[in-house]
Design an enzyme around this catalytic site. Sequence first.
Site, PDB file in Angstrom:
ATOM      1  N   GLU A   1      92.817  -8.517  20.294  1.00  0.00           N
ATOM      2  CA  GLU A   1      94.176  -8.023  20.405  1.00  0.00           C
ATOM      3  C   GLU A   1      94.459  -7.852  21.900  1.00  0.00           C
ATOM      4  OE1 GLU A   1      95.042  -4.416  18.269  1.00  0.00           O
ATOM      5  OE2 GLU A   1      97.059  -4.334  19.136  1.00  0.00           O
TER       6      GLU A   1
ATOM      7  N   ARG B   1      78.526  -3.579  15.553  1.00  0.00           N
ATOM      8  CA  ARG B   1      79.125  -3.434  16.873  1.00  0.00           C
ATOM      9  C   ARG B   1      78.047  -3.220  17.902  1.00  0.00           C
ATOM     10  NH1 ARG B   1      84.579  -1.984  16.872  1.00  0.00           N
ATOM     11  NH2 ARG B   1      84.626  -1.344  19.024  1.00  0.00           N
TER      12      ARG B   1
ATOM     13  N   LYS C   1      88.830   0.288  23.652  1.00  0.00           N
ATOM     14  CA  LYS C   1      89.906  -0.067  24.584  1.00  0.00           C
ATOM     15  C   LYS C   1      90.849   1.101  24.814  1.00  0.00           C
ATOM     16  CE  LYS C   1      90.772  -3.995  22.495  1.00  0.00           C
ATOM     17  NZ  LYS C   1      91.400  -5.234  22.056  1.00  0.00           N
TER      18      LYS C   1
HETATM   19  P1  ATP Z   1      88.335  -1.644  20.522  1.00  0.00           P
HETATM   20  O1  ATP Z   1      87.888  -0.729  19.425  1.00  0.00           O
HETATM   21  O2  ATP Z   1      87.561  -1.540  21.771  1.00  0.00           O
HETATM   22  O3  ATP Z   1      89.818  -1.603  20.752  1.00  0.00           O
HETATM   23  P2  ATP Z   1      88.750  -3.845  18.862  1.00  0.00           P
HETATM   24  O4  ATP Z   1      87.800  -4.169  17.793  1.00  0.00           O
HETATM   25  O5  ATP Z   1      90.024  -3.194  18.475  1.00  0.00           O
HETATM   26  O6  ATP Z   1      87.996  -3.079  19.990  1.00  0.00           O
HETATM   27  P3  ATP Z   1      89.698  -6.472  19.221  1.00  0.00           P
HETATM   28  O7  ATP Z   1      90.453  -7.025  20.355  1.00  0.00           O
HETATM   29  O8  ATP Z   1      90.390  -6.319  17.928  1.00  0.00           O
HETATM   30  O9  ATP Z   1      89.109  -5.099  19.706  1.00  0.00           O
HETATM   31  O10 ATP Z   1      88.324  -7.256  19.016  1.00  0.00           O
HETATM   32  C1  ATP Z   1      88.170  -8.636  18.997  1.00  0.00           C
HETATM   33  C2  ATP Z   1      86.852  -8.948  18.353  1.00  0.00           C
HETATM   34  O11 ATP Z   1      85.787  -8.345  19.064  1.00  0.00           O
HETATM   35  C3  ATP Z   1      86.795  -8.429  16.933  1.00  0.00           C
HETATM   36  O12 ATP Z   1      86.242  -9.431  16.118  1.00  0.00           O
HETATM   37  C4  ATP Z   1      85.899  -7.238  17.024  1.00  0.00           C
HETATM   38  O13 ATP Z   1      85.231  -7.044  15.824  1.00  0.00           O
HETATM   39  C5  ATP Z   1      84.972  -7.622  18.179  1.00  0.00           C
HETATM   40  N1  ATP Z   1      84.440  -6.426  18.844  1.00  0.00           N
HETATM   41  C6  ATP Z   1      85.136  -5.401  19.377  1.00  0.00           C
HETATM   42  N2  ATP Z   1      84.316  -4.461  19.858  1.00  0.00           N
HETATM   43  C7  ATP Z   1      83.048  -4.882  19.628  1.00  0.00           C
HETATM   44  C8  ATP Z   1      81.752  -4.354  19.883  1.00  0.00           C
HETATM   45  N3  ATP Z   1      81.569  -3.179  20.485  1.00  0.00           N
HETATM   46  N4  ATP Z   1      80.673  -5.090  19.506  1.00  0.00           N
HETATM   47  C9  ATP Z   1      80.837  -6.288  18.922  1.00  0.00           C
HETATM   48  N5  ATP Z   1      82.019  -6.841  18.652  1.00  0.00           N
HETATM   49  C10 ATP Z   1      83.133  -6.158  18.994  1.00  0.00           C
HETATM   50 MG    MG Z   2      91.271  -4.207  17.012  1.00  0.00          MG
END
Ligand code: ATP
Ligand code: MG
Length: 569
Positions: free
Chosen positions: A44, A268, A278
């Site tokens: 995102e 994760r 984020k």
């Molecule tokens: P955040 O919680 O930091 O905002 P998010 O999951 O909302 O992270 P996205 O931009 O939606 O962030 O993530 C893109 C991809 O990265 C998704 O497939 C998510 O599952 C993966 N991802 C995000 N954080 C991690 C992490 N700590 N370890 C592994 N994969 C991750």
């Molecule tokens: Mg997300």
Amino acid sequence: MNTNANPEAAEARTNSNFLHDIIAEDVQTKKYGDAVIQTRFPPEPNGYLHIGHAKAICLDFGLADEFGGKTNLRFDDTNPEKEEQEYVDSIMADVRWLGFEWDRLCYASDYFGQLYEWALKLIQAGKAYVDDLTADQIRHYRGTLTEPGKDSPFRNRTVEENLDLFQRMKAGEFPDGSRVLRAKIDMASPNLNMRDPVMYRILHATHHRTGDQWCIYPMYDYAHGQSDSIENVTHSMCTLEFADHQPIYRWYIEQLGIFPSQQIEFDRLNLTYTLLSKRKLLQLVQEKRVSGWDDPRMPTLSGFRRRGFTPEAIRAFVASVGASRTNGIVDFEMLEHFQRDDLNRRARRAMAVLRPLKVIIDNYPEGQEEMVEVANNPEDPAAGVRRVPFAREIYIEQDDFRETPPPKYYRLSPGKEVRLRNAYFVTAQSVVKDEAGNVVEVHCTYDPASRGGNSPDGRKVKSTIHWVSVKHALSAEIRLYDKLFTKPDPNDHPEGGSFLDNLNPNSLERIADARLEPSLGEARVEERYQFERVGYFCLDPEAKPGKLVFNRTLALKDSWAKIERKAGA
Ligand code: ATP
Ligand code: MG
């Protein structure tokens, strides 16, 4: 172009067997016929990528590559209020920096039209309805884990009424939050996500790509699986918190009868002393607790890059961590260990004195200069040699001299002989002090026969110290970084507090006037350096001609190796 013959793909395989096995089986059973394996990385664009995303990227791209498949970069841009072009640009740059190239560049917003058509289709099939309950009421009606939900009074609207209202929602006739479109599934489902999840909300907001074309936006669960399906994604890998969403992911695809993408969850990445959210990273930026998303203390890829970390080390680290089906936490020292290992092999050596103390070699002829030849990297003969100027006046580290040495102090002190790295043996003879009694100058003698730092007669010195010539030295600002948080879990704070209470007040120390050997005047931002005996450094992008700024990537000491040794013992 995809990442062909990427050696990291092979590294990743060893530690993420369960993901590999699922795909291998699907290939073998021809679950998708002869279709290629297709994955996607779906960030995102509401912030910069962090090291957790690096794990997802390496799995998405690495696994597809192993099976001769393809990976799309897809922006999951369904939240117009939080998303920006700046984030889109930084994400593309970071994925490339990490070493991957996507097949297609996609945006969920490109599918808004198709998603809307499919929503109409679900309404027509009696599988979706417009609900006038407020967000609070919807939450209330949803029930709890132990109690079933209640039907909304609007649940049984006719297809005609739902079509009319949904079209008018799209046309902008209703204010934000006044109505939603919901899937009609089961208000008594044990899975809360299946209790008539919201598909669309009204939001009169300008989108970074579609502008004001839409005032209804799809929810993540409705957009994600359908976007996967549109792109013929075979394996949609995501983190474990989405496991509860798997039924809704499947439900939409089944109801619509579209390409059967499948969701697979993995753990994760969590790191000690590090926040990987984020939202919280954005807060650090907005409240100016750090200099920006690329502050070298940030766990973002741009922060690590600016700090001097390399994509090779991050990929090797992520591969070694692997993937599993249970969340855990990894020691930050393990990441540092992979980075040190990489830098030790490739970093060019140089001499830099962070806290200078002047040394005058009384018996070295005044006005004389000479060049000493030094290997750029003892680990890598191909890195060649350079010439470093030596003269009568040099700087050494303040820590490398003690007027009254404590026990076991083998560096320079009155009457003691040490080796100046690659140069000569010197013996301290006397000191000059300022009014406060601080040593400001050390007078030494040298042995001309020890040129190159070699013992002329087999006599031994216990210590080798680094130096730079006073006359030739360059001045530089040095930034020494430490962990951003003082606790292994930054979220571990007293009630009423926040993760901000755990910020390390000493995470950045600036040295205004360090002295460097002249070759560092040609340092480039991408180049990595080991300042001998001091640590690994890189030029900061803020450096300008005449104003050198170096960031410390890591100190030399490898605490992880020690931890591992202890664990093994
Ligand atoms: P955040 O919680 O930091 O905002 P998010 O999951 O909302 O992270 P996205 O931009 O939606 O962030 O993530 C893109 C991809 O990265 C998704 O497939 C998510 O599952 C993966 N991802 C995000 N954080 C991690 C992490 N700590 N370890 C592994 N994969 C991750
Ligand atoms: Mg997300």
